[in-house]
Design a protein around this motif. Sequence first.
Motif, short mmCIF file in Angstrom:
data_model
loop_
_atom_site.label_atom_id
_atom_site.label_comp_id
_atom_site.label_asym_id
_atom_site.label_seq_id
_atom_site.Cartn_x
_atom_site.Cartn_y
_atom_site.Cartn_z
N GLN A 51 0.84 -1.19 0.00
CA GLN A 51 0.00 0.00 0.00
C GLN A 51 0.88 1.24 0.00
O GLN A 51 1.82 1.35 0.79
CB GLN A 51 -0.92 0.00 1.22
CG GLN A 51 -1.89 -1.17 1.26
CD GLN A 51 -2.66 -1.25 2.55
OE1 GLN A 51 -2.19 -1.80 3.54
NE2 GLN A 51 -3.86 -0.69 2.56
N VAL A 52 0.56 2.18 -0.88
CA VAL A 52 1.36 3.39 -1.04
C VAL A 52 0.49 4.58 -0.72
O VAL A 52 -0.66 4.68 -1.17
CB VAL A 52 1.91 3.50 -2.47
CG1 VAL A 52 2.76 4.75 -2.62
CG2 VAL A 52 2.74 2.27 -2.81
N THR A 53 1.04 5.50 0.05
CA THR A 53 0.36 6.77 0.35
C THR A 53 1.26 7.90 -0.09
O THR A 53 2.49 7.81 0.00
CB THR A 53 0.05 6.89 1.84
OG1 THR A 53 1.28 6.80 2.60
CG2 THR A 53 -0.89 5.80 2.29
N GLY A 54 0.67 8.98 -0.54
CA GLY A 54 1.43 10.15 -0.97
C GLY A 54 1.10 10.52 -2.39
O GLY A 54 0.57 9.73 -3.18
N ALA A 55 1.44 11.76 -2.71
CA ALA A 55 1.09 12.29 -4.03
C ALA A 55 1.88 11.65 -5.15
O ALA A 55 1.48 11.67 -6.30
CB ALA A 55 1.29 13.81 -4.06
N ASP A 73 -1.84 0.81 -4.71
CA ASP A 73 -1.64 -0.45 -4.01
C ASP A 73 -1.60 -1.61 -4.99
O ASP A 73 -2.28 -1.60 -6.02
CB ASP A 73 -2.76 -0.67 -3.00
CG ASP A 73 -2.84 0.47 -1.98
OD1 ASP A 73 -1.93 1.31 -1.99
OD2 ASP A 73 -3.81 0.52 -1.22
N VAL A 74 -0.80 -2.62 -4.65
CA VAL A 74 -0.63 -3.80 -5.51
C VAL A 74 -0.68 -5.04 -4.63
O VAL A 74 -0.09 -5.07 -3.54
CB VAL A 74 0.69 -3.75 -6.30
CG1 VAL A 74 0.82 -4.98 -7.18
CG2 VAL A 74 0.78 -2.49 -7.13
N LEU A 75 -1.37 -6.06 -5.11
CA LEU A 75 -1.42 -7.36 -4.44
C LEU A 75 -0.55 -8.33 -5.22
O LEU A 75 -0.78 -8.56 -6.41
CB LEU A 75 -2.86 -7.87 -4.36
CG LEU A 75 -3.06 -9.24 -3.72
CD1 LEU A 75 -2.73 -9.19 -2.23
CD2 LEU A 75 -4.49 -9.74 -3.92
N TYR A 76 0.47 -8.91 -4.56
CA TYR A 76 1.39 -9.84 -5.19
C TYR A 76 1.15 -11.25 -4.65
O TYR A 76 0.91 -11.44 -3.45
CB TYR A 76 2.85 -9.45 -4.90
CG TYR A 76 3.27 -8.12 -5.49
CD1 TYR A 76 3.76 -8.03 -6.78
CD2 TYR A 76 3.19 -6.96 -4.72
CE1 TYR A 76 4.16 -6.82 -7.31
CE2 TYR A 76 3.59 -5.75 -5.26
CZ TYR A 76 4.07 -5.68 -6.54
OH TYR A 76 4.46 -4.47 -7.06
N LEU A 77 1.25 -12.22 -5.54
CA LEU A 77 1.20 -13.63 -5.17
C LEU A 77 2.49 -14.28 -5.65
O LEU A 77 2.76 -14.33 -6.85
CB LEU A 77 0.00 -14.33 -5.81
CG LEU A 77 -1.39 -13.71 -5.58
CD1 LEU A 77 -2.44 -14.53 -6.31
CD2 LEU A 77 -1.70 -13.64 -4.10
N ASN A 80 -10.55 -4.86 1.07
CA ASN A 80 -11.65 -3.93 0.85
C ASN A 80 -11.26 -2.51 1.21
O ASN A 80 -11.56 -1.56 0.48
CB ASN A 80 -12.87 -4.37 1.68
CG ASN A 80 -13.76 -5.34 0.93
OD1 ASN A 80 -14.00 -5.18 -0.26
ND2 ASN A 80 -14.25 -6.35 1.62
N GLU A 81 -10.58 -2.34 2.33
CA GLU A 81 -10.13 -1.01 2.72
C GLU A 81 -9.15 -0.44 1.70
O GLU A 81 -9.20 0.75 1.36
CB GLU A 81 -9.48 -1.07 4.10
CG GLU A 81 -10.45 -1.37 5.23
CD GLU A 81 -9.75 -1.50 6.56
OE1 GLU A 81 -8.51 -1.34 6.60
OE2 GLU A 81 -10.43 -1.77 7.57
N ALA A 87 -9.80 2.89 -0.38
CA ALA A 87 -8.86 4.00 -0.21
C ALA A 87 -8.24 4.40 -1.54
O ALA A 87 -8.00 5.59 -1.79
CB ALA A 87 -7.78 3.62 0.81
N SER A 88 -7.94 3.43 -2.40
CA SER A 88 -7.32 3.76 -3.68
C SER A 88 -8.27 4.52 -4.59
O SER A 88 -7.82 5.19 -5.53
CB SER A 88 -6.86 2.47 -4.38
OG SER A 88 -7.97 1.64 -4.69
N ARG A 89 -9.56 4.43 -4.32
CA ARG A 89 -10.55 5.17 -5.12
C ARG A 89 -11.14 6.35 -4.39
O ARG A 89 -12.05 7.01 -4.89
CB ARG A 89 -11.68 4.22 -5.55
CG ARG A 89 -11.24 3.16 -6.54
CD ARG A 89 -12.27 2.08 -6.70
NE ARG A 89 -11.90 1.15 -7.76
CZ ARG A 89 -11.06 0.14 -7.61
NH1 ARG A 89 -10.50 -0.06 -6.43
NH2 ARG A 89 -10.76 -0.66 -8.61
#
Length: 1120
Positions: free
Chosen positions: A611-615, A621-625, A689-690, A694-696
């Motif tokens: 999860q990334v925050t900032g301008a 955010d990315v989900l890796y498997l 879900n959060e 948050a990304s949107r």
Amino acid sequence: MSGSQLWAVDVYGRGFSLWAAGGRWRRVADLLLELKRVTGSQHCCWGIGCDHQVYLHVYPSQVPIRHQEKTYENQRWNPVDGYTDTLLPTDRWQWTDESGLNPQPLHSFVLPSANWEWEGDWYVDDESCGRESSETGGWEYAVDFPATFTKEKKWNSCVRRRRWLRYRRYKALGSWAKVPLDRARPPPEPFTDISCGGWDMSDSPEKHIYLWAVSQQGKLWFRTGIRQQNPEGTCWEPIQVPQEVAQVSAGPKDLLWVVLWDGQLLARTGINKDCPKGSSWELVQPPNQKGAVHVAVGLTVVWAVTKDNKVWFRRGVNSHNPTGSGWISIGGEMLMLSMGPNDQVWGVGSDDRTVYFRHGVTATEVTGRSWVAVSAQLDGSASTNHSSVHVQSDASVFAGEVTTPSQGSVLGCDDTDIPKPRVPKITSDSFISALVSDRSAPAHDPPSVAHPSVPEDNQMKSQESDSSVLSPSSLSDGSETPWSNVDLEEMKGSVPSSTRSSVATYPIELQHNTVVQEELPPWAWVTGGGCDISSSSHVDLFNISGATQLKQSSLTHPQPLPQPHVVLSITEGTYLKLLMCDSVRVTRGCMCWWRDWTPHQWEDVSVTLEQVTGAGAQTGDVLYLYYTHDQEKKYVYAVIKEVTALVPVFRDSLYTMAVYTPERTKQRCPILLATPSQQDFNTWLSLLNESCCASRGLGEHPSKQAMWAVTCKGDVMVHEPSPSLEAPAQYLPCEHMFWRQVPAHLLCVESNSLGVVWGIAHDHTAWVYTGGSRGPSAQGKHAPCSISDVRSVYIYENQRWNPMTGYTDKGLPTDRYMWSDASGLRECTKDNTRPPSPQWTWVSDWAVDFGVPGGTDKEGWQLVHIFISLTGPWQKVPPIALTDVTVLPCLAQCSLEQVPVWAISEKGDVLCRLGVTTNNPSGNSWLHVGTDQPFKSICIGGGHQVWAIARDGAVFYRGSVSAHNPAGECWYHIPSPPKQTLRQVSVGRTSVYAVDENSNLWYRQGLTPSYPQGSAWELISSNVCKVSVGPLDQVWIIADKVPGYPSESSGTVCHRLGVKPMQPKGLSWDFGIGVNIVPTYHHHHHHLHHALLHFPVCCSLHPSCSPCPVPFQTNVTIYF
């Protein structure tokens, strides 16, 4: 002994070490040694001297480093002399290695360097600890060379051998020693950079360290043979690189990156314990156009510094994906960075040449929160009675000052004109020669000198010099508390004095005895590879907690402290900018992933949510498997911004979620993730879900313009439409729509753009959503409450008659399953039939249903009741049980005194709800509207148009309905389509659509204000389950079939394209979410359907007994 030690080199080439537990910077014992680069581990530290030679410092230990040398003495028996060293020409040499292929006489063994010494002479290894054995003498016997040797001497033992041993000990522990050149090999080119790593690559007790170096000509070298018993290694081997290398960095595991001369980067792939040198390179573009100048690699992270001294973090780095996925900017201006064993980050500031530590770095917060200056003083300061303050020698090494990421210097204030000392620049080839001329003190001077000399024209007068964060200010009065206001960033332009005076302060205990401290030198390099700082020790070491609490009250005139303290301050403007910096939060775990190619099976994978925050976050955010296939590390990923739905299902006794993306929706193949534990499943589902919301930028509750949907399992889904959802130029395809779950389980749902949302549960209880209310109903009695629901699950028992035994469960091979669903295509027994989702629980045992239309005997339907209870912002509307409900569609800007709500009771009565407003969405009372027969579907559209369908399929229009006459006056019968029976109707502003029992979609022609009943029905499409028309005549359906996927059952959301005032019927369908999973390993179908539509949709549930997800059907509200 091994310890947590930090190493640094100043611009004059002097090396210093610092223990993380506390203390001071201690200069290396060899005062003549001048270093350029250092790289450390928890057992040793490597360095490059100004002579471009490699140096090694092995930490002292109570266990000596001993290396065993061994060789074998070989003899052959002859009849005259017995066993002698006279061998046959075809035999091996007299002294060889164990294989006998290489000669190894005793005199051929020499010490590899002057850092070793022999421990005694050669002795025979006869299991007697060096003492001569009187029995065997250490000999082993065999028939011939080579053969299997044994201790027993036999009549045919013609040859024998014994092993000789000698130990050499490494004597340079605790000191810097030059690594010798390789024997019998030409010396490599002079080195300019060095990095060690790889000690955590293997789980074996003996840790191997892999050393990499860069030469002046840009070549990359690898040091072989480094082991715990041979710290110097064996020889240097060149590594092929496509371009010239400027700098190298190796991580504790299998990550290796290099910086090229042109500023690009390369990541090494294929590194493992069996192939520590790797196999190939992958090019990585630099963070910006200026190019990279430095890279630092950790366990699973990569940091970089560009030529403009900006700091960057590489996202998505893992042993499965060593190149990562993208760069994000981290505040700070650094010359270089270094990684610790736990991915802690150290650096040297570009302006003030101060050593910094990245505060707040944990396994979750991988980028940390701020830079903290390391304020340990130099060792050897002389005591004095002067009133200056000195930090206690055994106190915390690291001060609590937190600097802003974008400002390297922590001394600069706009209202000061103090000149800065000149810091010489460093070159990659030789910087000592440029620095020696600037040094007035000789290289061998002890570090206890008060201040290193600098040229007079750049010297700062002591009475004019401001206090540094590295040198606490002197007390103006012995009785007063010393204060040091340190601005962490030079404020640009005029700054109000109130802003500068509003600071956060916190104390650090000081020693009462004061000493004169030596000024810290400007640093050139630091390595934290051997400095193990765990997250639990951050507060103790750095004392940061006070820095995160800003006081609004003025601290311009602080109260005296009870004992000497150094108080560090942060301006409000500086701290706010610090919070705006990009940061990365990582959550890791283990889940099961359904591999959707042969062989179809569950795979254990490592899951990472980044999860990334900032301008500066580009991808979000990315989900890796991460998984391993055929002993090859691979990964798949999903960008959270592209995730369109997270659907909980139950499969193979695992709690499973289906992750949909636009591409996966087109392929009809979502990502399936599962956990055996419901607690882990709920944790990951909530976290994802959060992250999606948050990304949107979505809030906790749905907006008034949200589109509501209900799946066939009863899950309530919501989509937040954009203002341009219907704009042709910016149309959002259906597969890109994001649906999130709202806590509830309903049969159908209805809403409008004023935020009024009604729903009906499977037990026909009416519910009203209060989460979006702005008035009193959003609080108090309408706070989140328990939502319960009960529904029935049906399975069929099938039997075949035969003349001998009558009806039995022995069917023909071509028959359906003896226990099945209504279609007979899926096997559904009492044992393997499960609730539709983990939230449902059984509340009764199986029982025969005798209420089947047409009657039945005792061999008939089997049914059972299930119960669910959730907590959400819903209010129950008693006491009448409902089967259908409709809310007046309207635009968001319209204002209504009362919102018309119509419904149909379980008995088929038509009801009108009075008193419904945005502040009171549940209304006050029901008004009964008379009918001649029971109804099953009702809808109210724009202009208070009310259409309804009776249970026999007759269509009616309610006349004279208005805001002043909410119940209208009479019903007008509308002819049905020829030979068709309608089951559901939906009304927009000027359009009316209906669905018949054969799943055909009809459009009502000829609707005008003077004749709202219309003139005729026109067939639009087939294979339609439900339809919903919005306030602007938008048309959405649930498709029964999808082109190209004939095996799919109903459940796909479709949007009608091309709907315009002059083209109300539209042109084509846009297919969206709603997929079907048909595993190829099974002999029958299992479906996952996701249908989304506005109007109440009644759908019977036929639960799948299979391990695959259950179907989805819904009602969706399309008002915006």
